[in-house]
Write a protein that holds these residues in place. Structure first.
Motif, PDB file in Angstrom:
ATOM      1  N   MET A   1       0.846  -1.177   0.000  1.00  0.00           N
ATOM      2  CA  MET A   1       0.000   0.000   0.000  1.00  0.00           C
ATOM      3  C   MET A   1       0.888   1.235   0.000  1.00  0.00           C
ATOM      4  O   MET A   1       1.799   1.348   0.791  1.00  0.00           O
ATOM      5  N   THR A   2       0.602   2.133  -0.884  1.00  0.00           N
ATOM      6  CA  THR A   2       1.334   3.386  -0.938  1.00  0.00           C
ATOM      7  C   THR A   2       0.711   4.366   0.061  1.00  0.00           C
ATOM      8  O   THR A   2      -0.498   4.570   0.065  1.00  0.00           O
ATOM      9  N   ILE A   3       1.551   4.939   0.887  1.00  0.00           N
ATOM     10  CA  ILE A   3       1.081   5.893   1.880  1.00  0.00           C
ATOM     11  C   ILE A   3       1.301   7.297   1.322  1.00  0.00           C
ATOM     12  O   ILE A   3       2.421   7.747   1.173  1.00  0.00           O
ATOM     13  N   ASN A   4       0.198   7.968   0.990  1.00  0.00           N
ATOM     14  CA  ASN A   4       0.316   9.323   0.457  1.00  0.00           C
ATOM     15  C   ASN A   4      -0.251  10.328   1.455  1.00  0.00           C
ATOM     16  O   ASN A   4      -0.700   9.968   2.541  1.00  0.00           O
ATOM     17  N   ASP A   5      -0.220  11.596   1.094  1.00  0.00           N
ATOM     18  CA  ASP A   5      -0.681  12.650   1.997  1.00  0.00           C
ATOM     19  C   ASP A   5      -2.148  12.502   2.366  1.00  0.00           C
ATOM     20  O   ASP A   5      -2.540  12.830   3.483  1.00  0.00           O
ATOM     21  N   ASP A   6      -2.976  11.993   1.438  1.00  0.00           N
ATOM     22  CA  ASP A   6      -4.391  11.808   1.734  1.00  0.00           C
ATOM     23  C   ASP A   6      -4.578  10.801   2.863  1.00  0.00           C
ATOM     24  O   ASP A   6      -5.375  11.011   3.779  1.00  0.00           O
ATOM     25  N   ILE A   7      -3.833   9.719   2.812  1.00  0.00           N
ATOM     26  CA  ILE A   7      -3.929   8.693   3.850  1.00  0.00           C
ATOM     27  C   ILE A   7      -3.347   9.215   5.162  1.00  0.00           C
ATOM     28  O   ILE A   7      -3.939   9.034   6.223  1.00  0.00           O
ATOM     29  N   LEU A   8      -2.225   9.883   5.099  1.00  0.00           N
ATOM     30  CA  LEU A   8      -1.624  10.441   6.316  1.00  0.00           C
ATOM     31  C   LEU A   8      -2.570  11.394   7.032  1.00  0.00           C
ATOM     32  O   LEU A   8      -2.646  11.404   8.256  1.00  0.00           O
ATOM     33  N   ARG A   9      -3.311  12.161   6.257  1.00  0.00           N
ATOM     34  CA  ARG A   9      -4.271  13.118   6.843  1.00  0.00           C
ATOM     35  C   ARG A   9      -5.298  12.379   7.701  1.00  0.00           C
ATOM     36  O   ARG A   9      -5.620  12.810   8.800  1.00  0.00           O
ATOM     37  N   TYR A  10      -5.790  11.258   7.224  1.00  0.00           N
ATOM     38  CA  TYR A  10      -6.801  10.509   7.973  1.00  0.00           C
ATOM     39  C   TYR A  10      -6.212   9.786   9.176  1.00  0.00           C
ATOM     40  O   TYR A  10      -6.804   9.793  10.246  1.00  0.00           O
ATOM     41  N   ILE A  11      -5.044   9.169   9.006  1.00  0.00           N
ATOM     42  CA  ILE A  11      -4.513   8.395  10.133  1.00  0.00           C
ATOM     43  C   ILE A  11      -3.975   9.288  11.249  1.00  0.00           C
ATOM     44  O   ILE A  11      -3.699   8.795  12.332  1.00  0.00           O
ATOM     45  N   TYR A  34     -19.936  11.570   4.949  1.00  0.00           N
ATOM     46  CA  TYR A  34     -18.723  12.209   4.442  1.00  0.00           C
ATOM     47  C   TYR A  34     -18.352  11.633   3.077  1.00  0.00           C
ATOM     48  O   TYR A  34     -18.075  12.387   2.128  1.00  0.00           O
ATOM     49  N   ILE A  35     -18.368  10.317   2.969  1.00  0.00           N
ATOM     50  CA  ILE A  35     -18.025   9.672   1.691  1.00  0.00           C
ATOM     51  C   ILE A  35     -19.085   9.978   0.633  1.00  0.00           C
ATOM     52  O   ILE A  35     -18.751  10.186  -0.533  1.00  0.00           O
ATOM     53  N   ALA A  36     -20.345  10.042   1.041  1.00  0.00           N
ATOM     54  CA  ALA A  36     -21.406  10.377   0.085  1.00  0.00           C
ATOM     55  C   ALA A  36     -21.221  11.789  -0.474  1.00  0.00           C
ATOM     56  O   ALA A  36     -21.454  12.030  -1.663  1.00  0.00           O
ATOM     57  N   ARG A  37     -20.774  12.711   0.397  1.00  0.00           N
ATOM     58  CA  ARG A  37     -20.551  14.092  -0.040  1.00  0.00           C
ATOM     59  C   ARG A  37     -19.248  14.257  -0.817  1.00  0.00           C
ATOM     60  O   ARG A  37     -19.104  15.175  -1.617  1.00  0.00           O
ATOM     61  N   PRO A  39     -17.205  11.585  -2.713  1.00  0.00           N
ATOM     62  CA  PRO A  39     -16.904  10.230  -3.202  1.00  0.00           C
ATOM     63  C   PRO A  39     -15.453  10.059  -3.645  1.00  0.00           C
ATOM     64  O   PRO A  39     -14.931   8.940  -3.612  1.00  0.00           O
ATOM     65  N   GLU A  40     -14.796  11.145  -3.989  1.00  0.00           N
ATOM     66  CA  GLU A  40     -13.395  11.056  -4.398  1.00  0.00           C
ATOM     67  C   GLU A  40     -12.485  10.693  -3.216  1.00  0.00           C
ATOM     68  O   GLU A  40     -11.339  10.286  -3.413  1.00  0.00           O
ATOM     69  N   GLU A  41     -12.988  10.812  -1.990  1.00  0.00           N
ATOM     70  CA  GLU A  41     -12.219  10.480  -0.785  1.00  0.00           C
ATOM     71  C   GLU A  41     -12.405   9.034  -0.328  1.00  0.00           C
ATOM     72  O   GLU A  41     -11.725   8.579   0.588  1.00  0.00           O
ATOM     73  N   LYS A  42     -13.332   8.330  -0.944  1.00  0.00           N
ATOM     74  CA  LYS A  42     -13.673   6.977  -0.489  1.00  0.00           C
ATOM     75  C   LYS A  42     -12.451   6.068  -0.436  1.00  0.00           C
ATOM     76  O   LYS A  42     -12.233   5.360   0.563  1.00  0.00           O
ATOM     77  N   ASP A  43     -11.659   6.061  -1.467  1.00  0.00           N
ATOM     78  CA  ASP A  43     -10.487   5.183  -1.507  1.00  0.00           C
ATOM     79  C   ASP A  43      -9.518   5.514  -0.376  1.00  0.00           C
ATOM     80  O   ASP A  43      -9.038   4.618   0.315  1.00  0.00           O
ATOM     81  N   ALA A  44      -9.253   6.784  -0.159  1.00  0.00           N
ATOM     82  CA  ALA A  44      -8.321   7.192   0.907  1.00  0.00           C
ATOM     83  C   ALA A  44      -8.878   6.816   2.279  1.00  0.00           C
ATOM     84  O   ALA A  44      -8.129   6.362   3.146  1.00  0.00           O
TER      85      ALA A  44
END
Length: 80
Positions: A1-11, A34-37, A39-44
């Motif tokens: 799994m690649t850890i990018n800034d989007d993932i770091l923000r959540y963890i 949140y994901i419904a609003r 959807p581009e964040e769902k993967d992260a």
């Protein structure tokens, strides 16, 4: 799994950490909305949740100090 800034923000987000480990109905509703609003964040969101639940498997992605730091952040978030 690649850890990018989007993932770091959540963890690093205490509310997200509580959602992953406590998962109350209100937290679940919030993150579904949140994901419904956004959807581009769902993967992260899903990848971040997986990462937190499988920290011990992420040794190749993080060093021991980083994993220990994340575990401490989790403990702190859950005790607040």
């Amino acid at each position: 799994m690649t850890i990018n800034d989007d993932i770091l923000r959540y963890i690093k987000d205490a509310d997200f950490i509580r959602f992953v480990f406590e998962g109350t109905p209100s937290q679940l509703n919030y993150w579904r909305g949140y994901i419904a609003r956004r959807p581009e964040e769902k993967d992260a969101v899903l990848r971040s949740k997986y990462l937190l639940l499988h920290l011990d498997e992420m040794e190749c992605q993080f060093g021991d100090a980083e994993i220990d730091g994340l575990k401490k952040r989790i403990q702190t978030s859950l005790s607040d």
